[in-house]
Structure formats: C-alpha cells, structure tokens
Write a protein that holds these residues in place. Structure first.
Motif, PDB file in Angstrom:
ATOM      1  N   ASN A 277       0.783  -1.220  -0.071  1.00 26.32           N
ATOM      2  CA  ASN A 277       0.061  -0.108  -0.165  1.00 26.32           C
ATOM      3  C   ASN A 277       1.427   1.039   0.101  1.00 26.32           C
ATOM      4  O   ASN A 277       0.259   2.492  -0.524  1.00 26.32           O
ATOM      5  CB  ASN A 277      -0.841  -0.069   1.181  1.00 26.32           C
ATOM      6  CG  ASN A 277      -0.254  -0.196   2.639  1.00 26.32           C
ATOM      7  OD1 ASN A 277       0.590   0.570   3.383  1.00 26.32           O
ATOM      8  ND2 ASN A 277      -0.563  -1.258   3.178  1.00 26.32           N
ATOM      9  N   THR A 314      -3.015   5.761   3.699  1.00 25.86           N
ATOM     10  CA  THR A 314      -2.359   4.622   4.193  1.00 25.86           C
ATOM     11  C   THR A 314      -1.384   5.287   6.062  1.00 25.86           C
ATOM     12  O   THR A 314      -1.428   4.728   6.673  1.00 25.86           O
ATOM     13  CB  THR A 314      -1.077   4.338   3.809  1.00 25.86           C
ATOM     14  OG1 THR A 314      -0.115   5.132   3.250  1.00 25.86           O
ATOM     15  CG2 THR A 314      -0.720   3.441   2.654  1.00 25.86           C
ATOM     16  N   THR A 319       1.146   6.355  -1.124  1.00 28.83           N
ATOM     17  CA  THR A 319      -0.115   5.557  -1.456  1.00 28.83           C
ATOM     18  C   THR A 319       0.715   4.611  -2.998  1.00 28.83           C
ATOM     19  O   THR A 319       0.675   6.029  -3.914  1.00 28.83           O
ATOM     20  CB  THR A 319      -1.208   5.703  -1.907  1.00 28.83           C
ATOM     21  OG1 THR A 319      -1.749   6.181  -0.071  1.00 28.83           O
ATOM     22  CG2 THR A 319      -2.128   4.606  -1.994  1.00 28.83           C
ATOM     23  N   THR A 354      -6.563   0.360   0.654  1.00 28.80           N
ATOM     24  CA  THR A 354      -5.550   1.059  -0.508  1.00 28.80           C
ATOM     25  C   THR A 354      -5.241  -0.082  -1.406  1.00 28.80           C
ATOM     26  O   THR A 354      -5.656   0.871  -2.376  1.00 28.80           O
ATOM     27  CB  THR A 354      -4.370   1.105   0.685  1.00 28.80           C
ATOM     28  OG1 THR A 354      -4.793   1.996   1.427  1.00 28.80           O
ATOM     29  CG2 THR A 354      -3.721   2.096  -0.829  1.00 28.80           C
ATOM     30  N   ASP A 389      -8.158   1.179   6.069  1.00 29.27           N
ATOM     31  CA  ASP A 389      -6.460   2.147   5.663  1.00 29.27           C
ATOM     32  C   ASP A 389      -7.553   3.541   6.063  1.00 29.27           C
ATOM     33  O   ASP A 389      -8.765   3.269   6.892  1.00 29.27           O
ATOM     34  CB  ASP A 389      -6.504   2.198   3.770  1.00 29.27           C
ATOM     35  CG  ASP A 389      -7.264   2.756   3.457  1.00 29.27           C
ATOM     36  OD1 ASP A 389      -8.547   3.231   3.937  1.00 29.27           O
ATOM     37  OD2 ASP A 389      -7.224   2.458   1.731  1.00 29.27           O
TER      38      ASP A 389
END
Length: 731
Positions: A277, A314, A319, A354, A389
C-alpha cells in the motif's frame, strides 16, 4: 563480477524486469515513463567504489534496458535517473541519488542514514523544491545479481483446506532472538525459523499455518534510530523482491528456501504479511531511494492539481498507485516471485482497502483484485486482507471479493467486551461465533473468510489484555501518546488499581479464567482462528500495545518462560481445543448456518438458548445485563470430494446416521451459572471446560451431564452428542 567491464551495454531486452544472468552476461531492465536517461552503475565487490556508469541504450514501451556481456553472479549495481526536478508536476529526478532496482532480488546490506539520501536540500528555505547535489551512493545498499536455482526435491504445498486452517502470527526475528541454544548469527533468521524444536512446537499445538510479519527488506526509520530504537515490525518496505538482509543468518538466499521446504515437510504452510500500500520513501519530505527517483509521478498517487503532495490513505506518507499498469505489474510480479521462487503459500495484505482503491474509492472489482483473482498462480494461494485503511470509506470488512479471507476486528472487539462483562454485547457475540454470516455470507463466500482473532502483533498480548486496564507505551519515547486507548481490557483487580504483575491469588485466578475463556472462544468459533505467537504461554509486553519499535526482549519470545510450570495449562488447553476442532466438524462447518435446516429431527443446524433451555425472546436478546449464552450446532459429516470404496455393510463417509451436535455454554458473569440443556434430550458428553484447562479426558468423562450443566464464572463449556438422522425419505 568480472574484472573486464564493457564500456557500453548491448541493447538487450525489455523483459523480464530486473537483472537476470544467463550464463554469458546480465540483462538489465527497469521501468520509467518520464526519465530522459537512465544509467546503470556498477560497484566493487564490497560496494564501496563505483566502477562505471553505463547508459541503458534502449527504451521500449517505457522499459529501459541493456545487456552487459561477461557480467557475473554477485555483480553489485544501482541506477541513476535523469529527468526534470519539478515537484509541482510530480517529477523528482535527481541523478546524484543512487536508486535501488525495484526488482532487486538481494541487497548488499542496509541503508546508512545521511542527509545525502534526500533528493532535496534539507536546510533549504524552499523545503523540497531545491535539489540536493550530494552523491547518495556511499550510504545506499546495492542490488545483487543472484542465482535463483535451488533443488526443491519433492517439495509441495501442504495445501491445508481453509476449514482446517489454524494461523500462528509471528515475527521472524522475535521467534528466536532469545534462543540461547542457537548460534548467535542464526538467531532472528530464516535458519532459526526451520529449527526442529520450533517446528515441533507448532505441530504439537496443532497449528497448520505460520503467518510472518514482513520479511521484505525494510528501511529503518531515521527518527527511531536517533532514539536508540528500531522499526521492529517492518511495515516500511525498501524492496518487494529481496528478503531483509538482517534475516539471512548465513547471508545466502537459499536459507529462505530451506526454511520453506522444512516447514512444508512438517505440513506447515507459510503466509507472508506484505505491504504493497505504501513504500519507505514517505511523503514529499522523505528520502529518495528507489521509486521516487525512477518515476515519482507513475509510482505514487499524487494529489490532483497539486502533484507536489501525496495522497496519504495509508497514514504512512504515500500511497502506491496500483491504477498504473506497471506498478500493478510490479506488485503481481513480486507476489508471483515469492510463490514460485520461495514456495510461500499465501499472503496477508496490510491495509488491504488501499489495494482496492480506484479513482472513486474502494472497489471490490478494482484492477488489483481482478488481476489477482484471474492469475493462474496467485488465485490458488491463500489470500488475506486487513480490510481497512485511513482514507475516506476505508473500513471495508466483509466487502472484499470472493477468494479473500479478512481480518475480523469485530470478532476481536466483541469477544473482549463480552468477556469483560460489558453490557449489551450478547447478540453480537452470537453472530461472531457463527463466522459473522451477517458480514460474509454473500457472493457464495464461505465461513473461513472470517479470520477470527483476539490479539495480533498490533495491540496487547493476551496476558496483557487481562492484566492492564490502560496502555503503558512509555518505552516508545512518545510520552504514551501512541497506540490506541480503546483496548477493551481490564486488570481484574477488585478496585482496578493493580496494573501488571501481582502475587494476589484471587486476581491471578480471575485473569487466568478470562484469558482461558478468550482463547477458548477463538478456537471454538466458526471461521479461521489466528493465534499470536506467545499467547499460548502468557507472553507479556509489560502493557505496551504498540511495540512496533521494540526490537528487544520486550517483543522477543522467551522460550524459557514457555517451559515454566505456570505456562503449561494454556498450552495444554490450546492443544486440546485444536484437537477438538479437527475432530468436530460441527465446529468448523464449511457452510453458513441460519437455523433453516435440520440435520437431525428437531435439531436445527444452529440455534441459541438461554440458561432455561429456551430460545431467547427479542426482549431477552436486547437485555443488556444478561451475561450468558448457549449455542447449539449440528452437522452431518462432510461429503468426500471423491467416491470412497468401502467394504460391504460398512457405513460410507457422509452417512446420515452420524449427525454431530455440539453445545457451547458461555458464562461471562461473576457467578457460576446453571444451564438447562435444550430439548430434545441427547446423550451429552462433556468435552471441555475452560475453568479446568488441564482436566484429562477421564476427568471430564466422569462429570455427570444430565439435563443441566454448571458453568463457572468467566468460563465456557463444550458438550457434544450424536443425534439420529432424519428418515431418508424426509423432505
């Protein structure tokens, strides 16, 4: 590496990505859509001297590539990428920074922190807008060209069926750092992971699958090192193809493969916790070590209209942009590599929501999920998601596509609160014991999709959960501000004043009773149970519920403690309960039960009762003060996947004469409770009592089970019986 280095590269091929030796030389291929030039940098055998820079001569479909004749295994290399340094438009090229190949199979060592690792001038008043011209090569690890061959012999995946799976979550390093029977260089390594005493421990417990916290190479956080701490958990990935160098006691990649083969030989699966992620490069103020310098605008999700900044779903600064086909390819290639090269059996995806994000948020039909589900290799391994997330709409428990299992934090939370005696949780406890059908019974998913857990690496251990009312994270150096304050824990002293260790026998009895009830709930619930390493003997982290930076005895497993007399009852209980899971298919049914089917006359596949033996009324379900619950489950033996030949007159597997019925009685109150057993009357046998975890089969069999059963305070009891099957011509 050969002493004779060519002064230029041949064109080579754009595939496969990474560095691959063919016996005559090495082909190098790396992706960058926006670079104007990429140089291959070769280094001396110790990695300290840069020997030559060779421009990659070709770029095909945004893949830069070249072939180095006569290059040998062990060649150390890195890249430098040329292009615009224009953070406002998402570009952060800086050829002064040596970049790690995203497909590097092995690293020469760790990162050595220096201001030169940053692509911008740290002291500049313009923050990240002024490029830094210092060479970062002396502080960077180099990628190593490796030989990936290995004699696997007859190794094959254990292929444990999901309904039979029992997961043991552990940290590779922490498992063996306190093993004084191992050579010092092997402690905390893959070599120790496959040491016979540890494997024997898993087999004796009845564990089928070990889930390892991240083993990919990681970047140690600078701020932690400055505090004298380290990133222990490892959710800070530096390379998706290379193992963490510190986990190779011998320095050889074969060490990982030997560990996998030996675990497989014992019937133990290996699942890796993976972090796709985000990366270790953080936000715009982070270092430039790989992806950012190669093609920041492609690898990361950037804020639309403000490409200087990163989307941070995240909570870790950046990300990964899995919507980009090359980034998605990197992730899938990495996963496939670990399955095919290292024979791992599955993956647990950190912040899995994510990975399912597209432009409009989470999508169960995202490109990542679709690609994974149709992949001929990856669709056949175990796939587990952490279904949340920090981004908008990030909590997605139960919403992942079929084929995935998911960490069920609702099971964790309600189990803790129910056994703590909190009011109003009986109804949800009932749902969680039945594999959370309200969350997972859709799209033909199965009960195993619910990964049930009471504890995990993140949070209190089981012993601390019943010994501390509040977190005690002072050792982390953040003034106890880190870690959640909502733990649903208790120290079980009469006035709540005794935190942690005590000699008070009354407090110790209450703590052990509740811990035993929590562990029993986990192992007797429908779904896939996950234990945390050390909970089976009462491992403590001194009340620290966020030990991510404690790479020391606070987090490591103390195997001497595991051998202490006081640690035996819980271990014996776990072994007994896992043996019952294997024996009682009514506990681990492969279908959701809703009370609409009757495997035996007058006995539904699932039913709930009060202490009076009657189903609760709506008013009784809603009563917040009731702390008791009875769950009855019934199931015929599972049908064999293939025909089984039997002798004449011998019952065949799946014979309806062997309907199995279990009765789970829970009492979270402070006083003993007497349960009237529900109709119809059955020849019940007492199989387990959490208040007597060391009781033998003989002792339990000697207990009378007529029409009532007493359940001690803070305890649960399991009864089982055989029931007659319905007539063959019954509807």
């Amino acid at each position: 590496m050969t002493r004779q280095i060519a002064d230029r590269l041949l064109p080579g091929k754009p595939f496969p990505l990474g560095a691959h030796w063919d016996g005559l030389g090495v082909n190098f291929a790396v992706f960058s859509a926006h670079a104007s030039r990429i140089e291959l940098c070769l280094f001396s055998d110790n990695g300290r001297k840069e020997l030559v820079r060779l421009p990659l001569p070709e770029c095909t479909d945004e893949i830069w590539h070249g072939y180095l004749p006569n290059a040998a295994l062990g060649t150390l290399y890195g890249y430098r990428a040329h292009g615009p340094y224009d953070p406002g438009h998402g570009h952060r090229f800086n050829p002064h920074k040596l970049l790690l190949d995203p497909y590097a199979r092995q690293l020469s060592g760790p990162v050595r922190w220096s201001d030169a690792l940053f692509g911008y001038r740290l002291q500049s008043a313009r923050a990240d807008l002024t490029p830094d011209r210092r060479d970062s090569a002396p502080t960077m690890p180099k990628a190593v060209v490796v030989d990936e061959s290995f004699h696997w012999g007859d190794d094959r995946p254990p292929a444990v069926p999901w309904p039979a799976t029992v997961i043991y979550e552990a940290h590779l390093r922490g498992l063996s750092m306190l093993r004084d029977d191992l050579l010092p260089n092997l402690r905390g390594s893959f070599a120790a992971l496959c040491d016979p005493p540890f494997i024997d421990h898993l087999v004796r417990l009845g564990v089928t699958t070990i889930e390892l916290l991240p083993v990919h190479a990681i970047l140690q956080d600078r701020f932690l090192l400055e505090r004298g701490l380290r990133n222990y958990w490892g959710y800070n990935t530096l390379s998706y193809f290379a193992p963490e160098p510190a986990y190779l006691g011998t320095g050889q990649l074969q060490e990982c493969k030997v560990a996998m083969r030996r675990l497989h030989a014992a019937g133990i699966e290996v699942i890796l916790d993976v972090v796709y992620n985000h990366t270790c490069e953080g936000n715009e103020l982070g270092p430039t070590v790989s992806w950012r310098g190669l093609d920041n605008a492609s690898y990361y999700r950037l804020v639309p209209g403000d490409e200087r900044h990163y989307i941070n779903d995240t909570g870790c600064g950046n990300t990964l942009n899995l919507s980009h086909p090359r980034v998605l390819q990197m992730v899938l290639d990495s996963l496939r590599y670990w399955v095919q090269c290292y024979h791992v059996d599955g993956f647990r995806f950190d912040l899995g929501s994510t990975l399912g994000r597209e432009g409009n948020g989470f999508d169960a039909g995202s490109g990542f999920f679709d690609a994974l589900m149709q992949d001929p290799v990856l669709s056949r391994v175990k796939l587990i998601s952490e279904p949340w997330d920090l981004g908008p709409g990030g909590y997605q428990l139960g919403n992942h596509p079929p084929g995935f299992a998911e960490w069920n934090d609702k099971f964790r939370d309600v189990s803790r609160r129910f056994w703590r005696g909190d009011p109003g949780h009986r109804g949800e406890m009932a749902a969680r014991l039945a594999a959370s059908a309200d969350l997972f019974d859709r799209r033909h998913r199965r009960p195993w999709a619910s990964i049930n857990f009471i504890t995990a690496h993140d949070g209190f251990t089981l012993a601390d959960l019943v010994s501390y009312s509040t977190k005690h994270n002072e050792a982390n150096g953040e003034d106890n501000r880190d870690g959640t304050d909502d733990n649903a824990s208790a120290n079980w002293s009469p006035d709540g004043s005794v935190e942690g260790p005590t000699d008070d026998p009354e407090i110790l009895l209450r703590r052990s009773r509740v811990a035993q009830a929590l562990m029993s709930t986990l192992l007797l619930a429908q779904g896939t149970p996950m234990l945390t390493a050390g909970d089976e003997w009462g491992r403590s982290q001194a009340g620290n519920n966020n030990a991510y930076c404690q790479d020391n005895e606070l987090s490591w497993l103390d195997w001497k403690q595991a051998q202490a007399p006081g640690a035996q009852p819980m271990q014996q209980m776990v072994r007994r309960l896992l043996a019952l899971r294997r024996k009682l298919h009514a506990l681990t049914g492969d279908r959701f039960a809703h009370g609409r089917e009757a495997p035996a006359p007058g006995i539904a596949d699932i039913a709930w009762f009060d202490t009076d033996g009657r189903p609760p009324t709506p008013e009784e379900w809603a009563d917040p003060d009731i702390r008791t619950l009875a769950l009855r489950r019934a199931a015929a033996p599972p049908q064999p996947e293939r025909p089984v030949l039997t002798s004449p007159g011998e019952p065949t597997p799946g014979d309806p004469r062997a309907v199995q019925v279990t009765l789970l009685l829970l009492n979270a109150g402070d006083s003993d409770a007497t349960f009237q057993l529900p109709e119809p009357a059955l020849p019940w046998s007492l199989l387990f009592d959490s208040s007597r975890p060391q009781a033998s089969d003989g002792e339990l069999a000697g207990a009378q089970v007529n029409d009532t059963q007493v359940v001690a305070a803070h305890s649960l009891v399991l009864l089982a019986a055989q029931a007659p099957a319905p007539p063959e011509n019954a509807a």
